[in-house]
Design a protein around this motif. Structure first.
Motif, mmCIF file in Angstrom:
data_model
loop_
_atom_site.group_PDB
_atom_site.id
_atom_site.type_symbol
_atom_site.label_atom_id
_atom_site.label_comp_id
_atom_site.label_asym_id
_atom_site.label_seq_id
_atom_site.Cartn_x
_atom_site.Cartn_y
_atom_site.Cartn_z
ATOM 1 N N UNK A 70 9.226 6.766 -5.806
ATOM 2 C CA UNK A 70 9.728 5.733 -6.703
ATOM 3 C C UNK A 70 10.833 6.287 -7.600
ATOM 4 N N UNK A 71 10.681 7.550 -7.986
ATOM 5 C CA UNK A 71 11.716 8.182 -8.806
ATOM 6 C C UNK A 71 13.013 8.324 -8.016
ATOM 7 N N UNK A 80 7.348 -1.487 0.460
ATOM 8 C CA UNK A 80 6.274 -2.258 1.096
ATOM 9 C C UNK A 80 5.351 -1.332 1.904
ATOM 10 N N UNK A 81 5.938 -0.407 2.643
ATOM 11 C CA UNK A 81 5.130 0.535 3.431
ATOM 12 C C UNK A 81 4.294 1.424 2.522
ATOM 13 N N UNK A 83 3.304 0.707 -0.563
ATOM 14 C CA UNK A 83 2.267 -0.143 -1.172
ATOM 15 C C UNK A 83 1.126 -0.398 -0.193
ATOM 16 N N UNK A 84 1.474 -0.593 1.073
ATOM 17 C CA UNK A 84 0.437 -0.790 2.099
ATOM 18 C C UNK A 84 -0.412 0.464 2.254
ATOM 19 N N UNK A 85 0.212 1.647 2.211
ATOM 20 C CA UNK A 85 -0.539 2.905 2.314
ATOM 21 C C UNK A 85 -1.478 3.073 1.124
ATOM 22 N N UNK A 86 -1.011 2.746 -0.059
ATOM 23 C CA UNK A 86 -1.851 2.830 -1.260
ATOM 24 C C UNK A 86 -3.023 1.865 -1.146
ATOM 25 N N UNK A 87 -2.763 0.652 -0.709
ATOM 26 C CA UNK A 87 -3.837 -0.339 -0.556
ATOM 27 C C UNK A 87 -4.862 0.120 0.474
ATOM 28 N N UNK A 88 -4.386 0.715 1.567
ATOM 29 C CA UNK A 88 -5.306 1.192 2.598
ATOM 30 C C UNK A 88 -6.139 2.364 2.081
#
Length: 109
Positions: A70-71, A80-81, A83-88
């Motif tokens: 993010x930095x 999006x990818x 965020x999907x990894x974090x959600x998983x």
């Protein structure tokens, strides 16, 4: 007491003795089975604890990666990818915690 009654009583005592031997064998078998289940639960609990640790490490790695990326600035697809990894990773942790709740450490008896 007549001989007939004595023989009848002896027969009943012998039958009761045989039933008690069978009962003792069944109790021993039950204890063996319970010990095996306790050992399996201990193994499952240890495995789940290891899984939880691996998932915690994964979550830390994902969080660190997320902060670094993010930095650097991400495209919408990259975000999006990520965020999907974090959600998983969060979903895996929730699943492992639910499993752990179903496999408490067995107590020794």
């Amino acid at each position: 007491m007549s001989v007939f009654n004595s023989l009848r009583l002896f027969y009943r005592l012998r039958k009761l003795e045989n039933q008690m031997v069978k009962f003792d064998d069944q109790v021993k078998s039950l204890k063996t089975d319970l010990d095996a289940v306790k050992a399996d639960l201990a193994t499952a609990t240890t495995g789940i604890a290891g899984l939880q640790q691996q998932i915690a490490t994964l979550n830390t790695t994902v969080a660190n990666l997320q902060a670094q990326l993010q930095a650097a600035g991400l495209t919408a697809d990259q975000q999006a990818a990520l965020s999907a990894a974090v959600a998983q990773a969060d979903s895996l942790k929730t699943s492992a915690d639910a499993l752990a709740a179903n496999f408490p450490v067995p107590t020794a008896s």
